[in-house]
Design an enzyme around this catalytic site. Structure first.
Site, mmCIF file in Angstrom:
data_model
loop_
_atom_site.group_PDB
_atom_site.id
_atom_site.type_symbol
_atom_site.label_atom_id
_atom_site.label_comp_id
_atom_site.label_asym_id
_atom_site.label_seq_id
_atom_site.Cartn_x
_atom_site.Cartn_y
_atom_site.Cartn_z
ATOM 1 N N ASP A 1 -8.303 1.176 -3.970
ATOM 2 C CA ASP A 1 -8.142 2.624 -3.846
ATOM 3 C C ASP A 1 -6.883 3.047 -4.597
ATOM 4 O OD1 ASP A 1 -8.459 5.267 -2.886
ATOM 5 O OD2 ASP A 1 -7.214 4.825 -1.136
ATOM 6 N N ASP B 1 -4.957 6.610 -4.090
ATOM 7 C CA ASP B 1 -3.984 7.374 -3.307
ATOM 8 C C ASP B 1 -3.552 6.602 -2.071
ATOM 9 O OD1 ASP B 1 -4.232 9.523 -5.109
ATOM 10 O OD2 ASP B 1 -6.019 10.224 -4.076
ATOM 11 N N ASP C 1 -6.663 2.724 2.222
ATOM 12 C CA ASP C 1 -5.874 3.162 3.381
ATOM 13 C C ASP C 1 -6.685 3.961 4.391
ATOM 14 O OD1 ASP C 1 -5.794 5.272 1.236
ATOM 15 O OD2 ASP C 1 -4.856 6.398 2.856
#
Length: 203
Positions: A14, A16, A149
């Site tokens: 990922d 961000d 996250d």
């Protein structure tokens, strides 16, 4: 009989809060633009959707915080997460390993999409631009690992092919994971061991 070589481990990473410091950049930009308004310190962040926590603090703050991350230049100016760039370069050079950046754009994508590509080229170079997978549904992407996250990832596929490794961020650090789930505390944590645990499959 021909020797069957090991299948490469495909790692989806990922962007961000895993490669780029979205939360830190958002808080700094919000306080700079709206210094008289209350804010949520990083140590008090809870839940993936930052707008919802600001809405609970005061309803009008949701639109204000959204205006920060929807603004031109926001994604491009995010700082890298410590150790992220080094880890990505090392993964790219690891034998029998494929690494891709798997990221979801905002629904208001006017600036976000272009700036994600520019951020990757700026910090990781053009070879990683070719490794960007942009999708709103990560469950349909094939891989062995997804480092992300977001604590719960849902989509079209109910049982994605990848194992979700939760990357620790301010909004999820308080969550207790079941024994079957794995977490990376940071890029200083042993991500190599997690990749190696997926080795051994044959073509």
């Amino acid at each position: 009989m021909a020797v069957r070589r090991a299948r490469a481990v495909r790692v989806l990473v990922d962007m961000d809060c895993v490669l780029a410091d979205f939360e830190g950049g958002l808080l700094r930009s919000f306080r700079r633009r709206f210094p008289a308004d209350p804010h949520v310190p990083l140590e008090e962040r809870r839940g993936f959707l930052v707008c919802e926590q600001y809405r609970a603090l005061r309803p009008d703050l949701a639109d204000k915080v959204a205006s920060v991350y929807e603004a031109p230049g926001f994604f491009l100016d995010l700082e890298p997460i410590p150790g992220a760039l080094e880890a990505m370069r090392e993964m790219k050079d690891m034998e029998d390993t494929e690494v891709f950046i798997c990221t979801s754009p905002l629904m208001k994508y006017e600036h976000c999409v272009r700036e994600k590509y520019r951020w990757v080229e700026k910090h990781l170079g053009p070879q990683f631009v070719e490794r960007i997978i942009l999708t709103r549904d990560k469950t349909v992407v094939l891989g062995d690992l997804l480092i992300d996250d977001k604590d719960t990832i849902q989509g079209q596929e109910k049982t994605p092919r990848w194992e979700h490794i939760l990357f620790t961020c301010c909004h999820n650090q308080h969550l207790a994971l079941p024994p079957t789930r794995r977490r990376l505390l940071s890029w200083s944590d042993n991500w190599r061991e997690i990749i190696d645990s997926k080795r051994g499959a044959s073509l």
